[in-house]
Scaffold this active site. Sequence first.
Site, short mmCIF file in Angstrom:
data_model
loop_
_atom_site.label_atom_id
_atom_site.label_comp_id
_atom_site.label_asym_id
_atom_site.label_seq_id
_atom_site.Cartn_x
_atom_site.Cartn_y
_atom_site.Cartn_z
N ASP A 181 68.76 -1.50 72.27
CA ASP A 181 68.08 -0.93 73.48
C ASP A 181 68.51 0.48 73.35
O ASP A 181 69.21 1.04 72.57
CB ASP A 181 68.55 -1.58 74.70
CG ASP A 181 67.72 -1.42 75.84
OD1 ASP A 181 66.89 -0.97 75.63
OD2 ASP A 181 68.08 -2.04 77.19
N GLY A 219 62.65 -1.40 83.00
CA GLY A 219 63.00 -1.00 84.58
C GLY A 219 62.06 -2.06 85.33
O GLY A 219 61.52 -1.76 86.27
N GLY A 220 62.04 -3.33 84.95
CA GLY A 220 61.34 -4.21 85.71
C GLY A 220 61.85 -5.05 87.11
O GLY A 220 61.07 -5.56 87.73
N VAL A 277 64.84 -6.97 80.34
CA VAL A 277 65.49 -7.93 81.43
C VAL A 277 67.00 -7.71 81.51
O VAL A 277 67.69 -8.25 80.47
CB VAL A 277 65.11 -9.37 81.42
CG1 VAL A 277 65.74 -10.19 82.80
CG2 VAL A 277 63.56 -9.58 81.40
#
Length: 344
Positions: free
Chosen positions: A95, A253-254, A275
């Site tokens: 990430d 950024g959900g 997530v």
Amino acid sequence: MPIATPEVYNEMLDRAKEGGFAFPAINCTSSETINAALKGFAEAESDGIIQFSTGGAEFGSGLAVKNKVKGAVALAAFAHEAAKSYGINVALHTDHCQKEVLDEYVRPLLAISQERVDRGELPLFQSHMWDGSAVPIDENLEIAQELLAKAKAANIILEVEIGVVGGEEDGVEAKAGANLYTSPEDFEKTIDAIGTGEKGRYLLAATFGNVHGVYKPGNVKLRPEVLLEGQQVARKKLGLADDALPFDFVFHGGSGSEKEKIEEALTYGVIKMNVDTDTQYAFTRPIVSHMFENYNGVLKIDGEVGNKKAYDPRSYMKKAEQSMSERIIESCQDLKSVGKTTSK
């Protein structure tokens, strides 16, 4: 199934694009969280992505070592072995990696995979993220060109971020006043710099109001139409049909996002959604409950000896793994990947 080969990973992404769904990309920091991700994917009959942030990888190496590369390699080795026991395909990804830690993370990991490929082996990871959102777009894309060439040589996909995701990720904070919406000009510059696949496949983390962290529903002001605008820029520039989706988008950024906005984003070419915050909470919540419910057992109070069964880490880590796996199933449902594993 073994960790996905480059060919299987590409097939996973292609099927997601064609089918209008996306894969949850679950941030993991330990063997327990990796097991939770694998369990959740398997029970949902969904392929998925396990990813390690710079902070997660450093944590994975242990407090005495605190080395991002060593931690990422160790976590990847565990995932490669653990995944063999499950009937779904899983890819490994790293990430957010900002410019200041490229030489401590993505560049050496790319070199490790290149050495493996040169020996006739598969790359250790299937994709890596370069997060250039904190530098000017031209510098961002110049570095992306370098990394994309190295990734392509090692049969790896690169993820590139253009624009800024608000909130905080691993201690790196983007203020609300930052440019939280990728512009049409930035989409065009991206095509000019790194193409649309001919120079190597990449995933694009364009920003449309995304915010890292935890927020109440409705407080995240998403504009998924920004992604549609990006696809339209690419269609026009490349002379493609009106329904073409040349960009492979990633949703960052959900947490706290409205389900309707997630579904809309899927129609514009989102095939991967990160997530982290939600699964962190899902992992921690049952541990907290265990401590409160077994207060006199987990602590030695007033000369008592406590209860070994209560403070044995396995007693609460099992609950954490189960809870996190259930939250991952929910993500698979939100992203419409349930029952769509390519291993069937």
